[in-house]
Design a protein around this motif. Structure first.
Motif, PDB file in Angstrom:
ATOM      1  N   VAL A   1       0.827  -1.204   0.000  1.00  0.00           N
ATOM      2  CA  VAL A   1       0.000   0.000   0.000  1.00  0.00           C
ATOM      3  C   VAL A   1       0.864   1.258   0.000  1.00  0.00           C
ATOM      4  O   VAL A   1       0.600   2.203  -0.739  1.00  0.00           O
ATOM      5  CB  VAL A   1      -0.954   0.005   1.209  1.00  0.00           C
ATOM      6  N   ARG A   2       1.895   1.281   0.818  1.00  0.00           N
ATOM      7  CA  ARG A   2       2.794   2.433   0.891  1.00  0.00           C
ATOM      8  C   ARG A   2       4.202   1.929   1.150  1.00  0.00           C
ATOM      9  O   ARG A   2       4.444   1.200   2.109  1.00  0.00           O
ATOM     10  CB  ARG A   2       2.363   3.386   2.008  1.00  0.00           C
ATOM     11  N   LEU A   3       5.128   2.309   0.303  1.00  0.00           N
ATOM     12  CA  LEU A   3       6.515   1.882   0.451  1.00  0.00           C
ATOM     13  C   LEU A   3       7.427   3.045   0.087  1.00  0.00           C
ATOM     14  O   LEU A   3       7.495   3.449  -1.078  1.00  0.00           O
ATOM     15  CB  LEU A   3       6.812   0.675  -0.447  1.00  0.00           C
ATOM     16  N   LEU A   4       8.089   3.596   1.102  1.00  0.00           N
ATOM     17  CA  LEU A   4       9.007   4.702   0.872  1.00  0.00           C
ATOM     18  C   LEU A   4      10.416   4.159   0.657  1.00  0.00           C
ATOM     19  O   LEU A   4      10.914   3.387   1.479  1.00  0.00           O
ATOM     20  CB  LEU A   4       9.026   5.663   2.065  1.00  0.00           C
ATOM     21  N   VAL A   5      11.031   4.559  -0.429  1.00  0.00           N
ATOM     22  CA  VAL A   5      12.422   4.215  -0.699  1.00  0.00           C
ATOM     23  C   VAL A   5      13.186   5.529  -0.804  1.00  0.00           C
ATOM     24  O   VAL A   5      12.969   6.315  -1.730  1.00  0.00           O
ATOM     25  CB  VAL A   5      12.571   3.396  -1.990  1.00  0.00           C
TER      26      VAL A   5
ATOM     27  N   ASP B   1       7.636   7.537  -2.233  1.00  0.00           N
ATOM     28  CA  ASP B   1       6.640   6.462  -2.250  1.00  0.00           C
ATOM     29  C   ASP B   1       6.645   5.851  -3.645  1.00  0.00           C
ATOM     30  O   ASP B   1       6.198   6.464  -4.617  1.00  0.00           O
ATOM     31  CB  ASP B   1       5.256   7.006  -1.910  1.00  0.00           C
ATOM     32  N   VAL B   2       7.151   4.619  -3.752  1.00  0.00           N
ATOM     33  CA  VAL B   2       7.326   3.999  -5.067  1.00  0.00           C
ATOM     34  C   VAL B   2       6.086   3.240  -5.525  1.00  0.00           C
ATOM     35  O   VAL B   2       6.034   2.779  -6.674  1.00  0.00           O
ATOM     36  CB  VAL B   2       8.540   3.043  -5.066  1.00  0.00           C
ATOM     37  N   VAL B   3       5.087   3.082  -4.649  1.00  0.00           N
ATOM     38  CA  VAL B   3       3.906   2.300  -5.012  1.00  0.00           C
ATOM     39  C   VAL B   3       3.188   2.866  -6.235  1.00  0.00           C
ATOM     40  O   VAL B   3       2.859   2.121  -7.164  1.00  0.00           O
ATOM     41  CB  VAL B   3       2.947   2.156  -3.813  1.00  0.00           C
ATOM     42  N   PRO B   4       2.902   4.184  -6.307  1.00  0.00           N
ATOM     43  CA  PRO B   4       2.250   4.706  -7.517  1.00  0.00           C
ATOM     44  C   PRO B   4       3.072   4.468  -8.786  1.00  0.00           C
ATOM     45  O   PRO B   4       2.509   4.223  -9.858  1.00  0.00           O
ATOM     46  CB  PRO B   4       2.104   6.207  -7.218  1.00  0.00           C
ATOM     47  N   LEU B   5       4.390   4.525  -8.669  1.00  0.00           N
ATOM     48  CA  LEU B   5       5.248   4.283  -9.823  1.00  0.00           C
ATOM     49  C   LEU B   5       5.150   2.823 -10.274  1.00  0.00           C
ATOM     50  O   LEU B   5       5.065   2.528 -11.472  1.00  0.00           O
ATOM     51  CB  LEU B   5       6.705   4.625  -9.481  1.00  0.00           C
TER      52      LEU B   5
ATOM     53  N   GLU C   1       3.522   1.329 -13.814  1.00  0.00           N
ATOM     54  CA  GLU C   1       4.324   0.488 -14.702  1.00  0.00           C
ATOM     55  C   GLU C   1       3.652  -0.865 -14.941  1.00  0.00           C
ATOM     56  O   GLU C   1       3.644  -1.377 -16.068  1.00  0.00           O
ATOM     57  CB  GLU C   1       5.725   0.290 -14.121  1.00  0.00           C
ATOM     58  N   LEU C   2       3.073  -1.440 -13.892  1.00  0.00           N
ATOM     59  CA  LEU C   2       2.375  -2.720 -14.058  1.00  0.00           C
ATOM     60  C   LEU C   2       1.181  -2.571 -14.993  1.00  0.00           C
ATOM     61  O   LEU C   2       0.923  -3.439 -15.834  1.00  0.00           O
ATOM     62  CB  LEU C   2       1.922  -3.251 -12.698  1.00  0.00           C
ATOM     63  N   ASN C   3       0.443  -1.480 -14.852  1.00  0.00           N
ATOM     64  CA  ASN C   3      -0.704  -1.244 -15.737  1.00  0.00           C
ATOM     65  C   ASN C   3      -0.258  -0.985 -17.172  1.00  0.00           C
ATOM     66  O   ASN C   3      -0.971  -1.322 -18.123  1.00  0.00           O
ATOM     67  CB  ASN C   3      -1.535  -0.073 -15.227  1.00  0.00           C
ATOM     68  N   ARG C   4       0.923  -0.379 -17.339  1.00  0.00           N
ATOM     69  CA  ARG C   4       1.442  -0.166 -18.694  1.00  0.00           C
ATOM     70  C   ARG C   4       1.800  -1.490 -19.348  1.00  0.00           C
ATOM     71  O   ARG C   4       1.523  -1.727 -20.522  1.00  0.00           O
ATOM     72  CB  ARG C   4       2.681   0.738 -18.644  1.00  0.00           C
ATOM     73  N   ARG C   5       2.423  -2.374 -18.554  1.00  0.00           N
ATOM     74  CA  ARG C   5       2.817  -3.681 -19.085  1.00  0.00           C
ATOM     75  C   ARG C   5       1.608  -4.566 -19.354  1.00  0.00           C
ATOM     76  O   ARG C   5       1.601  -5.354 -20.300  1.00  0.00           O
ATOM     77  CB  ARG C   5       3.751  -4.387 -18.092  1.00  0.00           C
ATOM     78  N   MET C   6       0.601  -4.468 -18.473  1.00  0.00           N
ATOM     79  CA  MET C   6      -0.569  -5.331 -18.565  1.00  0.00           C
ATOM     80  C   MET C   6      -1.826  -4.459 -18.494  1.00  0.00           C
ATOM     81  O   MET C   6      -2.382  -4.257 -17.406  1.00  0.00           O
ATOM     82  CB  MET C   6      -0.556  -6.361 -17.433  1.00  0.00           C
TER      83      MET C   6
END
Length: 264
Positions: A69-73, A77-81, A85-90
C-alpha cells in the motif's frame, strides 16, 4: 539443533548468535530491533509488515511480491510508480479495480478470457506436472483450489451471507486455522477436470450475483456469515468482489510463471 515450540521468548537478546538456516512459523516478531544482522537469502512468506522502518541498509538484490500500500524508498513512495508500470505492461490490470456493475462484469469477463489462455497451457502438461510445486509455492491444482476458497469466503460467505459456502475441494491459505466444517483436505490430488468443475460452479455464482446486482446493492455494507473474515463488517459488496478479482489476477500470474517453468 535446538527446537523452541510454544515458548515465550519475548524481550530476549541475541548477540553474536548464529541463527542461519532457522525456520520461523507462526511467530510473533513485532517490535524487533535488528542491528548489524545478515539477512542474505532470507525467504519471507505470508508475513505482515506495518510500521516497519529500515535505515542504513544495503540492498543489492531484493524482490517483493504482495499487496503493498505504501513503500518509501529514500523518501519516495514507489507504489504509484510500480502501479503505473504494471498497468502499462498489462493494460487489463487496470480493469481489476471497477467501481460500478458494468465495470465488474467487464473485469470478470476479462479474467475468464485470461484464465482461458492459462488453462490452454495447463492442458498441454501431464497431470503430475500440475501437482508439482515450484519454489515451494502452490501447485497449479492447489492454486485453482485456493481460488475456489477465496470465492467461497468473499462471495458466498460475505456477499451472499452463506454460513457454509464451502466445496470439498476448497483450499484455505497455508496459515489458516483449522475450523469445524471448513475443508482442509490438503493432501488430496484431484484431477484437473474436478477442480475446473469447482471453478465453474464458483463463476456461475459470481455471474448470478452480478446479474442481480444494482449500483445501490454494490455499495451496501456486508457482514461475514462464516468463521473466516470476521473483520469484514463495514466492507461493501464492491470491496469483496474487488478482493476476488485481486486474488484471481495475482494467482493467474503465479500460475503462468510456474506453468512456464514446468513446461521447459
Amino acid at each position: 539443533m535446538s527446537d523452541f515450540s510454544e515458548q515465550d521468548l519475548s524481550g530476549s537478546s541475541f548477540q553474536q548468535v548464529d541463527l542461519s538456516g532457522s525456520t520461523f512459523r507462526q511467530v510473533d516478531m513485532s517490535g524487533l530491533d535488528l542491528r548489524e544482522v545478515n539477512l542474505s537469502n532470507t525467504r519471507v512468506r505470508a508475513a505482515y509488515f506495518d510500521g516497519v522502518r529500515m535505515t542504513g541498509v544495503e540492498i543489492p538484490d531484493l524482490e517483493i511480491y504482495g499487496e503493498v500500500v505504501r513503500l518509501l524508498v529514500n523518501g519516495v513512495d514507489v507504489v504509484p510508480l510500480v502501479e503505473a508500470e504494471l498497468n502499462r505492461r498489462m493494460p487489463e490490470r487496470a480493469l481489476m479495480s471497477p467501481t460500478d456493475v458494468a465495470g465488474f462484469r467487464d473485469a470478470f469477463a476479462t479474467m475468464d478470457r485470461l484464465w482461458g489462455e492459462t488453462m490452454a497451457l495447463a492442458r498441454t502438461l501431464p497431470t503430475e506436472k500440475l501437482h508439482e510445486q515450484v519454489d515451494g509455492e502452490w501447485s497449479f491444482i492447489e492454486t485453482l483450489r485456493h481460488l475456489g476458497f477465496a470465492h467461497a469466503c468473499w462471495v458466498g460467505g460475505v456477499v451472499l451471507a452463506q454460513p457454509s459456502p464451502w466445496h470439498p475441494l476448497d483450499l484455505p491459505w497455508d496459515e489458516a486455522p483449522v475450523l469445524d466444517g471448513v475443508p482442509w483436505a490438503r493432501r488430496i490430488r484431484p484431477e484437473l477436470h474436478e477442480v475446473m468443475a469447482q471453478r465453474q460452479q464458483r463463476r456461475r455464482t459470481v455471474a448470478e450475483v452480478l446479474d442481480g446486482l444494482s449500483e445501490a446493492a454494490l455499495a451496501r455494507p456486508v457482514t461475514s456469515a462464516t468463521p473466516f473474515l470476521t473483520d469484514a463488517t463495514g466492507l461493501t459488496a464492491a470491496d469483496c468482489l474487488r478482493v476476488v478479482l485481486s486474488e484471481e489476477w495475482e494467482h493467474r500470474l503465479y500460475a503462468e510463471r510456474d506453468l512456464s517453468a514446468l513446461s521447459r
